[in-house]
Design an enzyme around this catalytic site. Structure first.
Site, PDB file in Angstrom:
ATOM      1  N   CYS A  26     -13.498 -12.666 -26.341  1.00  0.00           N
ATOM      2  CA  CYS A  26     -13.434 -13.821 -26.761  1.00  0.00           C
ATOM      3  C   CYS A  26     -13.080 -14.271 -24.930  1.00  0.00           C
ATOM      4  O   CYS A  26     -12.915 -14.030 -23.738  1.00  0.00           O
ATOM      5  CB  CYS A  26     -11.891 -14.314 -27.233  1.00  0.00           C
ATOM      6  SG  CYS A  26     -10.720 -14.058 -26.501  1.00  0.00           S
ATOM      7  N   HIS A  99      -1.179  11.325 -20.914  1.00  0.00           N
ATOM      8  CA  HIS A  99      -0.333  10.678 -21.482  1.00  0.00           C
ATOM      9  C   HIS A  99      -1.344   9.002 -22.236  1.00  0.00           C
ATOM     10  O   HIS A  99      -1.058   8.363 -22.468  1.00  0.00           O
ATOM     11  CB  HIS A  99       1.002   9.912 -20.871  1.00  0.00           C
ATOM     12  CG  HIS A  99       0.059   8.868 -19.077  1.00  0.00           C
ATOM     13  ND1 HIS A  99      -0.300  10.392 -18.397  1.00  0.00           N
ATOM     14  CD2 HIS A  99      -0.331   7.239 -18.559  1.00  0.00           C
ATOM     15  CE1 HIS A  99      -0.406   9.407 -17.505  1.00  0.00           C
ATOM     16  NE2 HIS A  99      -0.409   7.697 -17.556  1.00  0.00           N
ATOM     17  N   ASP A 101      -4.589   7.419 -21.226  1.00  0.00           N
ATOM     18  CA  ASP A 101      -5.120   6.682 -20.850  1.00  0.00           C
ATOM     19  C   ASP A 101      -6.122   7.170 -19.923  1.00  0.00           C
ATOM     20  O   ASP A 101      -6.568   6.285 -19.949  1.00  0.00           O
ATOM     21  CB  ASP A 101      -3.784   5.906 -20.538  1.00  0.00           C
ATOM     22  CG  ASP A 101      -3.970   6.417 -18.892  1.00  0.00           C
ATOM     23  OD1 ASP A 101      -3.849   7.553 -18.324  1.00  0.00           O
ATOM     24  OD2 ASP A 101      -2.681   5.704 -17.704  1.00  0.00           O
ATOM     25  N   ASP A 129       4.544   9.459 -12.526  1.00  0.00           N
ATOM     26  CA  ASP A 129       4.201  10.624 -12.499  1.00  0.00           C
ATOM     27  C   ASP A 129       5.217  11.001 -12.648  1.00  0.00           C
ATOM     28  O   ASP A 129       6.481  11.743 -11.749  1.00  0.00           O
ATOM     29  CB  ASP A 129       3.523  11.499 -12.154  1.00  0.00           C
ATOM     30  CG  ASP A 129       3.152  13.367 -12.514  1.00  0.00           C
ATOM     31  OD1 ASP A 129       3.772  13.327 -13.268  1.00  0.00           O
ATOM     32  OD2 ASP A 129       1.756  13.928 -11.928  1.00  0.00           O
ATOM     33  N   HIS A 153       2.272   0.176  -3.041  1.00  0.00           N
ATOM     34  CA  HIS A 153       0.903   0.874  -3.041  1.00  0.00           C
ATOM     35  C   HIS A 153       0.348   0.220  -3.994  1.00  0.00           C
ATOM     36  O   HIS A 153      -0.529  -0.223  -4.901  1.00  0.00           O
ATOM     37  CB  HIS A 153       1.505   1.961  -2.478  1.00  0.00           C
ATOM     38  CG  HIS A 153      -0.560   2.580  -2.388  1.00  0.00           C
ATOM     39  ND1 HIS A 153      -1.513   2.579  -1.411  1.00  0.00           N
ATOM     40  CD2 HIS A 153      -1.187   3.411  -3.697  1.00  0.00           C
ATOM     41  CE1 HIS A 153      -2.547   3.290  -1.681  1.00  0.00           C
ATOM     42  NE2 HIS A 153      -2.175   3.496  -3.167  1.00  0.00           N
ATOM     43  N   GLU A 154       0.945   1.108  -5.431  1.00  0.00           N
ATOM     44  CA  GLU A 154       0.275   0.717  -6.981  1.00  0.00           C
ATOM     45  C   GLU A 154       0.750  -0.388  -7.341  1.00  0.00           C
ATOM     46  O   GLU A 154      -0.633  -1.068  -7.824  1.00  0.00           O
ATOM     47  CB  GLU A 154       1.576   2.037  -7.567  1.00  0.00           C
ATOM     48  CG  GLU A 154       1.407   2.910  -7.640  1.00  0.00           C
ATOM     49  CD  GLU A 154      -0.200   3.728  -7.600  1.00  0.00           C
ATOM     50  OE1 GLU A 154      -1.092   3.068  -8.225  1.00  0.00           O
ATOM     51  OE2 GLU A 154      -0.157   4.048  -6.508  1.00  0.00           O
ATOM     52  N   HIS A 157      -2.528  -2.320  -5.789  1.00  0.00           N
ATOM     53  CA  HIS A 157      -3.622  -2.229  -7.212  1.00  0.00           C
ATOM     54  C   HIS A 157      -3.404  -2.776  -8.291  1.00  0.00           C
ATOM     55  O   HIS A 157      -4.349  -3.826  -8.856  1.00  0.00           O
ATOM     56  CB  HIS A 157      -3.284  -0.519  -7.561  1.00  0.00           C
ATOM     57  CG  HIS A 157      -4.405   0.500  -6.089  1.00  0.00           C
ATOM     58  ND1 HIS A 157      -5.510   0.037  -5.644  1.00  0.00           N
ATOM     59  CD2 HIS A 157      -3.861   1.545  -6.115  1.00  0.00           C
ATOM     60  CE1 HIS A 157      -5.126   1.475  -4.670  1.00  0.00           C
ATOM     61  NE2 HIS A 157      -4.881   1.895  -5.150  1.00  0.00           N
ATOM     62  N   HIS A 163      -8.473   0.146  -2.034  1.00  0.00           N
ATOM     63  CA  HIS A 163      -8.116   0.619  -0.333  1.00  0.00           C
ATOM     64  C   HIS A 163      -8.480  -0.016   0.352  1.00  0.00           C
ATOM     65  O   HIS A 163      -9.507   0.331   0.940  1.00  0.00           O
ATOM     66  CB  HIS A 163      -7.991   2.230  -1.023  1.00  0.00           C
ATOM     67  CG  HIS A 163      -7.750   3.245  -1.788  1.00  0.00           C
ATOM     68  ND1 HIS A 163      -7.891   4.793  -2.013  1.00  0.00           N
ATOM     69  CD2 HIS A 163      -6.496   2.365  -1.488  1.00  0.00           C
ATOM     70  CE1 HIS A 163      -6.853   5.168  -2.924  1.00  0.00           C
ATOM     71  NE2 HIS A 163      -5.389   4.206  -2.639  1.00  0.00           N
ATOM     72  N   ASP A 271       8.552   6.369  24.025  1.00  0.00           N
ATOM     73  CA  ASP A 271       9.048   6.033  24.818  1.00  0.00           C
ATOM     74  C   ASP A 271       8.252   7.392  26.149  1.00  0.00           C
ATOM     75  O   ASP A 271       7.546   7.210  27.467  1.00  0.00           O
ATOM     76  CB  ASP A 271      10.087   6.631  26.072  1.00  0.00           C
ATOM     77  CG  ASP A 271      11.434   5.355  25.086  1.00  0.00           C
ATOM     78  OD1 ASP A 271      10.927   4.320  25.251  1.00  0.00           O
ATOM     79  OD2 ASP A 271      11.886   5.256  25.627  1.00  0.00           O
ATOM     80  N   ASP A 367       4.461   3.271  32.716  1.00  0.00           N
ATOM     81  CA  ASP A 367       4.386   3.065  30.921  1.00  0.00           C
ATOM     82  C   ASP A 367       4.181   4.789  30.389  1.00  0.00           C
ATOM     83  O   ASP A 367       4.493   5.127  29.303  1.00  0.00           O
ATOM     84  CB  ASP A 367       3.536   2.408  30.202  1.00  0.00           C
ATOM     85  CG  ASP A 367       3.895   0.826  30.131  1.00  0.00           C
ATOM     86  OD1 ASP A 367       4.902   0.896  30.472  1.00  0.00           O
ATOM     87  OD2 ASP A 367       2.161   0.079  30.292  1.00  0.00           O
TER      88      ASP A 367
END
Ligand code: TQI
Ligand code: ZN
Ligand code: ZN
Length: 419
Positions: A26, A99, A101, A129, A153-154, A157, A163, A271, A367
């Site tokens: 729809c 699982h 999917d 997981d 991170h997930e 998404h 990424h 350093d 440096d």
């Protein structure tokens, strides 16, 4: 099409994909396409944490996920509300193996988690997981994964982010978690989520003191280094959390997180670093501490205090370290002084001397320093000095990044967000 309908974009014709294709549609939806990706249309998103298979106590899980959402809501105008029973836009759950999917988990290691892009039903859902060893600690146990880092991170998404090619980004596709350092979104993550959702009204005030960290650009004319060292055949240039590796056989000098080589054994923002080929060790300095690594493993008893090398207590850090392989000694630079360390006797020889006397023409403090191809290379700000240590004079100067072979291209601009 899979992405649009909230399936993992595997490109395979799974049963779930077929089911979605057959499902009646729809016109009403909570999501809308945004260029190549899709995003949520509403500004308040609900999430629910499924109570089964939780690897750690519920209260701690709740805290971790709330903190992970907050990183994103701090920068983009989205609110996240936890729900306990009612349906939610985003369902977070732990599963082992298949699982149902279409993307089964694989036991310990490998895939840690996955998230479905924004959408109805399974869209936006995040699965972890259950067979991983999930940790919460800021100090990392080997082989365990930090739930907070993976969740951030997930959730990216789940908000529709793909990424990133920026190695400093949370959305970069490698697991890189530095314990003892506060996890934050990088400049790139912030730009990407704000491109989808806009800018949070609190963003400016929240980040005025400490803006999100940028990944350094080797073509930046203002680039300076924290430390430079030889490492076997390579020369390594350290900056913030990153390093560039100059290898004689590779023509592309790429940037990586320094943790990609040393995990969490050595800290970022170093350093000084040097390599002692004879003893087969690398020595890293940061503040009052130093780390000795043999073949990427920390020697026992480290980090130790630099006073153990013989420095008086007034020396709080080392600016640069310069190792001479053939002469078996190392020069340490501190402020306007330099010290000669005898690698065979393991002692600092005599008292420090002034850099302006030993190294005329070199401004202080420096440096970074490295002995490479028979020449001393000293770095200060955005300037690189080649120095002849026998005749004690500067051979040439140039931009600090001249050894990184900057080839200005658009990729670099995309990577760093600079124009
Ligand atoms: N899970 C992959 C990930 O979230 C699943 C995935 C999404 C994927 N898009 C993909 C796999 C495209 C292949 C191609 O990226 S994961 C990290 C990493 C994973 C990986 O378990 O591999 C994090 C989960 F790599 F960034 F560290 C979390 Cl943080
Ligand atoms: Zn799943
Ligand atoms: Zn990912």
């Amino acid at each position: 099409m899979q992405r649009f309908f909230g399936l993992l974009p595997s490109g395979e014709l799974t049963n779930e994909t077929l089911a979605v294709m057959k499902r009646p549609r729809c016109g009403l939806s909570d999501v809308e396409p945004f260029g190549e990706t899709i995003r949520w249309k509403k500004s308040t998103l609900s999430y629910r944490i499924a109570s089964y298979n939780l690897p750690i106590p519920t209260s701690k899980v709740n805290k971790v996920f709330r903190a992970a959402w907050k990183l994103w809501s701090n920068v983009a105008p989205i609110k996240f509300r936890k729900r306990s029973r009612k349906e939610a836009d985003i369902v977070i759950s732990f599963h082992s193996g298949d699982h149902e999917d279409g993307s089964p988990f694989d036991g310990t290691g490998g895939i840690l988690a996955h998230a479905f892009p924004p959408g109805f039903g399974i869209g936006g859902d995040v699965h972890f997981d259950a067979d991983e060893d999930w940790s919460l600690k800021s100090s990392q146990v080997k082989s365990s994964f930090n739930l907070f880092a993976v969740a951030v991170h997930e959730f990216g998404h789940a908000l529709g982010l793909p990424h990133s090619s920026d190695p400093g980004a949370i959305m970069y596709p490698t697991y890189n978690f530095a314990p003892n350092y506060e996890l934050q979104l990088s400049f790139r993550d912030v730009k990407d989520v704000q491109h989808l959702y806009g800018i949070s009204p609190n963003f400016a005030s929240l980040f005025s003191k400490q803006p999100p960290p940028r990944t350094p650009d080797k073509c930046d004319p203002d680039l300076s280094f924290d430390a430079v060292t030889e490492l076997q055949q390579e020369v390594l240039f350290f900056k913030d959390r990153f390093m560039w590796r100059k290898h004689p056989q590779f023509d592309e000098i790429g940037i990586t997180l320094s943790s990609s080589l040393w995990q969490d054994t050595v800290p970022p923002y170093l350093d000084a670093v040097y390599e002692n080929v004879e003893r087969n060790v690398n020595v890293f300095f940061k503040g009052h501490q130093y780390w000795v690594l043999r073949q990427f493993n920390l020697e026992e008893g480290f980090p130790r205090n630099i006073s153990d090398l013989g420095f008086p207590s007034r020396i709080k850090s080392v600016d640069a370290a310069l190792h001479f392989r053939n002469e078996h000694y190392t020069v340490f630079f501190t402020g306007h002084e330099c010290w000669r360390y005898n690698e065979q006797q393991k002692t600092l020889e005599g008292s420090p001397t002034l850099i302006e006397q030993q190294w005329p023409g070199i401004p202080t403090p420096i440096d970074a320093a490295v002995f490479y191809e028979g020449v001393v290379h000293l770095f200060k700000g955005n300037i690189h000095y080649k120095f002849d240590s026998n005749s004690k004079h500067v051979l040439s100067t140039g931009p600090a990044n001249e050894l990184l072979e900057c080839k200005k291209n658009d990729d670099n601009e995309i990577l760093t967000g600079r124009r």
